[in-house]
Design an enzyme around this catalytic site. Structure first.
Site, PDB file in Angstrom:
ATOM      1  N   ASP A   1      44.436  31.048  26.406  1.00  0.00           N
ATOM      2  CA  ASP A   1      44.527  31.825  27.645  1.00  0.00           C
ATOM      3  C   ASP A   1      45.930  31.637  28.213  1.00  0.00           C
ATOM      4  O   ASP A   1      46.270  30.569  28.724  1.00  0.00           O
ATOM      5  CB  ASP A   1      43.457  31.326  28.626  1.00  0.00           C
ATOM      6  CG  ASP A   1      43.462  32.077  29.952  1.00  0.00           C
ATOM      7  OD1 ASP A   1      44.394  32.868  30.193  1.00  0.00           O
ATOM      8  OD2 ASP A   1      42.536  31.840  30.760  1.00  0.00           O
ATOM      9  N   ILE A   2      46.742  32.701  28.136  1.00  0.00           N
ATOM     10  CA  ILE A   2      48.151  32.596  28.526  1.00  0.00           C
ATOM     11  C   ILE A   2      48.354  32.740  30.034  1.00  0.00           C
ATOM     12  O   ILE A   2      49.490  32.733  30.517  1.00  0.00           O
ATOM     13  CB  ILE A   2      49.010  33.632  27.779  1.00  0.00           C
ATOM     14  CG1 ILE A   2      48.614  35.060  28.190  1.00  0.00           C
ATOM     15  CG2 ILE A   2      48.888  33.448  26.277  1.00  0.00           C
ATOM     16  CD1 ILE A   2      49.519  36.131  27.614  1.00  0.00           C
TER      17      ILE A   2
ATOM     18  N   GLY B   1      48.454  34.182  33.953  1.00  0.00           N
ATOM     19  CA  GLY B   1      49.107  35.355  34.531  1.00  0.00           C
ATOM     20  C   GLY B   1      50.583  35.365  34.202  1.00  0.00           C
ATOM     21  O   GLY B   1      51.057  34.632  33.349  1.00  0.00           O
TER      22      GLY B   1
ATOM     23  N   ILE C   1      55.676  43.193  37.337  1.00  0.00           N
ATOM     24  CA  ILE C   1      55.903  44.622  37.548  1.00  0.00           C
ATOM     25  C   ILE C   1      57.282  44.804  38.179  1.00  0.00           C
ATOM     26  O   ILE C   1      57.863  43.872  38.740  1.00  0.00           O
ATOM     27  CB  ILE C   1      54.819  45.269  38.430  1.00  0.00           C
ATOM     28  CG1 ILE C   1      54.797  44.646  39.826  1.00  0.00           C
ATOM     29  CG2 ILE C   1      53.465  45.162  37.775  1.00  0.00           C
ATOM     30  CD1 ILE C   1      53.886  45.369  40.785  1.00  0.00           C
TER      31      ILE C   1
ATOM     32  N   GLU D   1      45.396  36.584  32.094  1.00  0.00           N
ATOM     33  CA  GLU D   1      44.846  36.755  33.442  1.00  0.00           C
ATOM     34  C   GLU D   1      45.804  37.602  34.269  1.00  0.00           C
ATOM     35  O   GLU D   1      46.341  37.169  35.286  1.00  0.00           O
ATOM     36  CB  GLU D   1      44.612  35.391  34.084  1.00  0.00           C
ATOM     37  CG  GLU D   1      43.670  34.492  33.286  1.00  0.00           C
ATOM     38  CD  GLU D   1      43.524  33.103  33.889  1.00  0.00           C
ATOM     39  OE1 GLU D   1      44.098  32.852  34.973  1.00  0.00           O
ATOM     40  OE2 GLU D   1      42.831  32.262  33.274  1.00  0.00           O
TER      41      GLU D   1
ATOM     42  N   CYS E   1      53.387  41.896  68.996  1.00  0.00           N
ATOM     43  CA  CYS E   1      54.312  41.275  69.953  1.00  0.00           C
ATOM     44  C   CYS E   1      54.955  40.053  69.306  1.00  0.00           C
ATOM     45  O   CYS E   1      54.779  38.921  69.765  1.00  0.00           O
ATOM     46  CB  CYS E   1      53.569  40.890  71.221  1.00  0.00           C
ATOM     47  SG  CYS E   1      52.811  42.284  72.064  1.00  0.00           S
TER      48      CYS E   1
ATOM     49  N   TYR F   1      47.036  41.112  46.291  1.00  0.00           N
ATOM     50  CA  TYR F   1      47.218  40.028  47.263  1.00  0.00           C
ATOM     51  C   TYR F   1      47.299  40.464  48.722  1.00  0.00           C
ATOM     52  O   TYR F   1      46.807  39.747  49.604  1.00  0.00           O
ATOM     53  CB  TYR F   1      48.461  39.184  46.934  1.00  0.00           C
ATOM     54  CG  TYR F   1      48.365  38.468  45.618  1.00  0.00           C
ATOM     55  CD1 TYR F   1      47.501  37.391  45.438  1.00  0.00           C
ATOM     56  CD2 TYR F   1      49.123  38.879  44.518  1.00  0.00           C
ATOM     57  CE1 TYR F   1      47.400  36.742  44.217  1.00  0.00           C
ATOM     58  CE2 TYR F   1      49.026  38.231  43.299  1.00  0.00           C
ATOM     59  CZ  TYR F   1      48.165  37.166  43.157  1.00  0.00           C
ATOM     60  OH  TYR F   1      48.061  36.532  41.947  1.00  0.00           O
TER      61      TYR F   1
END
Length: 702
Positions: free
Chosen positions: A321-322, A324, A328, A374, A524, A565
């Protein structure tokens, strides 16, 4: 030059001394020698937007829902979507607005899978790719359900990092491919591990990834008590990491993962309890937004060596499992020199991963593992667009035109400063003008503080000085555009980590933007502004606005690539809640699209409730106060006989409406229902089928 000759000289006369050509030519005919293609270059749309966004011939942003496979008639005009969903006679939704495009989401998944499939086939790799989506990127129910549905054909799964996330992932994967991974990351207690083991009882393909060494004892103990044979992975702290903000979570001092010493202890303990066969997955993460394939290959090769060592030690390894890191291009530069871009394509990323794993495994004569990634940011960022509105624009330093500068009443020192300024202007001495402007203003400010000058005199000096600065071309040309938005709620990464996103007008791209501006939100808070933009710019080219908006109309801006996110991280600063949300599918019907789901953003009651207030009790308290006899003569909200009803109605409306500025009022029944926490949806199958030219059949779920 005798000062008395100019005692009654107004600002307009003084300014005629100069030749402010830079000011007079600032406003350019927007339609002259301009085109959408020029706007596309100006805003780098073809860079960060390809293949999903483009400027169309109408001067609007078009969404290409199927990426490079989108046919010309399938383009979706974003302005048409906004007009449809905000029309008071239709849905009547209020801005800000998030527009989701599930077709784009599906295309991103398919492109990622296709890139790995091609790399595997072309390189003769003897296993397959099977990705997962990390739900932390955006936990929205419909996004998760879409990913499970769209990825079912190629066993696409989910990754969770907390107990709520594992609960939603388990529930959604019950409808997914039974071979899809549920990768369980993050810090774990006994309840978390029990949930993961329970998932295996439900025949879900859950993998418990050890982030801390002490988690192993819980896994061993609970799996024996629950009589479940777990599948275990471990996260390794690699030496490989990249510099910059997104690389800080990796390396030997990273937040998660096991060192080589800890990995050997885990292997030894699993062997002692007869569970070494349960260790089947190796996970690592070298940081988000990996800038180059060279760094990627280095990290993957290091992990592949570790994978082969675990095989040698007797673990029944099957998956690498590499993590994330698939980045982009936020600014369209295709550069590997910053956190805002990456110097590779999807295809190049997949090819580098497959090549690195294959090379190491072939060297060690180890069977090629299943490759998992991921990738969250790369999957969901493009499918969501935030639309908001500029409500007004003003200069940083506005020039008063209704106060004239008269020398009468000023001290001899001020008169001397004025003479010096006038003389410098006559000589064309720009530097001296700036010096004497500062000197004159400072002396008058001191006089005002001492009480020797009135506000009218101070305003006259301010007006004169601003005219001089403007006339010599030294004034700040940047305008402040006030936008109906909260940066803290909708773009928290900009405020928190200086993450930049493409921001572009979604219309008027066939007109030359004649101004530059920064964006100031409704909060504000002095940090509630956007003054950094892609391309290293400190202002954004924008179209001029008058008192009625942009040339008498409304001015809409879009923030792109923010689907990851931002929604989960957004807060309620100043009690501004989340935006409205619509779901839009490409359709062959008359509009070219179909709105299949619409939800009004959080109401004032919603955000009050989030901070432990009780809106219902608050409403009753205010209503009771309005009904007290001492308030019967208060006619602020209507005639005496109707005061109580009007006050109650105003209060109820304020509690149920969104906290943002309302640019137009609507009594539409649909709007009223949505404001009361209802959701409107229509049949997606019918919508996707084209609609046969008929309007959508909306249903209400309250």
């Amino acid at each position: 030059m005798p000062a008395l000759a100019f005692v009654d000289t107004p600002i307009d006369t003084f300014s005629s001394i100069f030749t402010p050509s830079s000011v007079s030519t600032a406003v350019v005919d927007g339609s002259c020698h301009w085109s959408p293609s020029l706007s596309s270059s100006l805003y780098r749309i073809d860079g960060w937007g390809a293949p999903y966004f483009a400027a169309n011939s109408s001067g609007n942003i078009s969404v290409r829902p199927h990426g490079s496979n989108t046919l010309p008639h399938q383009d979706i005009d974003l302005m048409k979507v906004v007009k449809k969903v905000t029309d008071p006679s239709g849905l009547g939704l209020q801005l800000p607005l998030i527009v989701r495009f599930p077709d784009v989401l599906k295309n991103r998944l398919e492109c990622l899978q296709s890139a790995f499939d091609y790399a595997i086939q072309s390189q003769g790799y003897d296993s397959h790719y099977q990705g997962v989506y990390p739900v932390k990127c955006n936990q929205d129910r419909f996004i998760i359900e879409d990913i499970v549905e769209f990825g079912s054909g190629f066993r696409f799964g989910l990754e969770a990092g907390s107990k709520p996330e594992i609960l939603l992932a388990m529930s959604c994967l019950c409808k997914g491919n039974p071979e899809a991974f549920l990768v369980c990351n993050g810090f774990k207690d006994s309840e978390y591990i029990s949930l993961a083991l329970f998932g295996r009882k439900l025949e879900l393909n859950t993998v418990i990834v050890l982030e801390q060494e002490e988690e192993l004892d819980l896994v061993i103990d609970l799996s024996q008590k629950m009589n479940v044979r777990p599948v275990i992975g471990l996260r390794a702290k690699l030496r490989t990491k990249h510099s910059g903000h997104f690389g800080s979570t990796s390396g030997e001092k990273g937040k998660f993962g096991l060192t080589t010493v800890q990995i050997l202890r885990v292997v030894r303990k699993l062997s002692q309890v007869g569970m070494l066969d349960c260790l089947q997955l190796l996970h690592f993460h070298i940081g988000s937004q990996i800038p180059s394939t060279a760094l990627l290959s280095d990290g993957v090769a290091e992990a592949a060596q570790l994978y082969c060592e675990l095989v040698r030690l007797g673990a029944h390894m099957k998956v690498i499992d590499i993590g994330g890191g698939l980045g982009i291009d936020y600014d369209g530069s295709k550069s590997g020199e910053s956190d805002l871009s990456v110097a590779y394509s999807l295809e190049e990323y997949a090819a580098a991963v497959v090549a690195s794993v294959r090379f190491v495994c072939d060297q060690k004569s180890v069977k090629h593992p299943v490759i998992c990634s991921e990738s969250g940011r790369a999957i969901v960022s493009h499918h969501s667009v935030l639309i908001f509105e500029a409500v007004s624009a003003g200069q940083q330093h506005e020039t008063p035109t209704d106060h004239q500068f008269m020398l009468e009443g000023y001290s001899e020192e001020v008169r001397g400063d004025y003479e010096n300024l006038y003389g410098a202007a006559m000589r064309g001495d720009r530097e001296s003008c700036l010096l004497y402007v500062d000197q004159l203003k400072q002396r008058c400010v001191e006089g005002f503080k001492e009480g020797s000058l009135g506000i009218e005199q101070l305003a006259g000096v301010d007006g004169l000085c601003e005219w001089v600065i403007k006339a010599i071309g030294a004034s700040d040309p940047v305008l402040t555009y006030h936008v109906n938005l909260s940066v803290f709620t909708s773009i928290p990464d900009f405020w928190g980590i200086d993450q930049l996103f493409p921001i572009v007008p979604i219309h008027k791209l066939d007109q030359r933007p004649a101004a530059r501006g920064i964006l100031s939100d409704l909060t504000c808070d002095s940090d509630g502004k956007i003054n950094k933009f892609i391309g290293g710019e400190s202002s954004l080219p924008l179209h001029e606005m008058d008192n009625n908006g942009c040339s008498g109309g409304r001015y809409y801006l879009g923030m792109f690539l923010g689907g990851a996110y931002e929604e989960a991280l957004g807060g309620v600063h100043n009690l501004f809640g989340g935006p409205s949300v619509v779901r839009v599918l490409q359709s062959d019907g008359p509009h070219g699209f179909a709105v299949t789901r619409a939800v009004m953003g959080q109401s004032s009651a919603d955000v009050l409730r989030a901070m432990q207030h009780e809106p219902e009790l608050m409403f009753q308290t205010l209503k009771h106060r309005a009904e007290e006899p001492r308030n019967n003569n208060n006619k602020a909200c209507g005639d005496k006989g109707n005061d109580k009803l009007v006050v109650a109605s105003c209060l109820a409306k304020s509690f149920n409406n969104m906290p943002y500025l309302s640019m137009e009022t609507s009594t539409n029944a649909l709007t009223a229902a949505v404001n009361n926490l209802g959701v409107y949806y229509c049949d997606e199958a019918a919508a996707g089928g084209g609609g046969k030219g008929k309007d959508e059949n909306w249903s209400y779920f309250g």
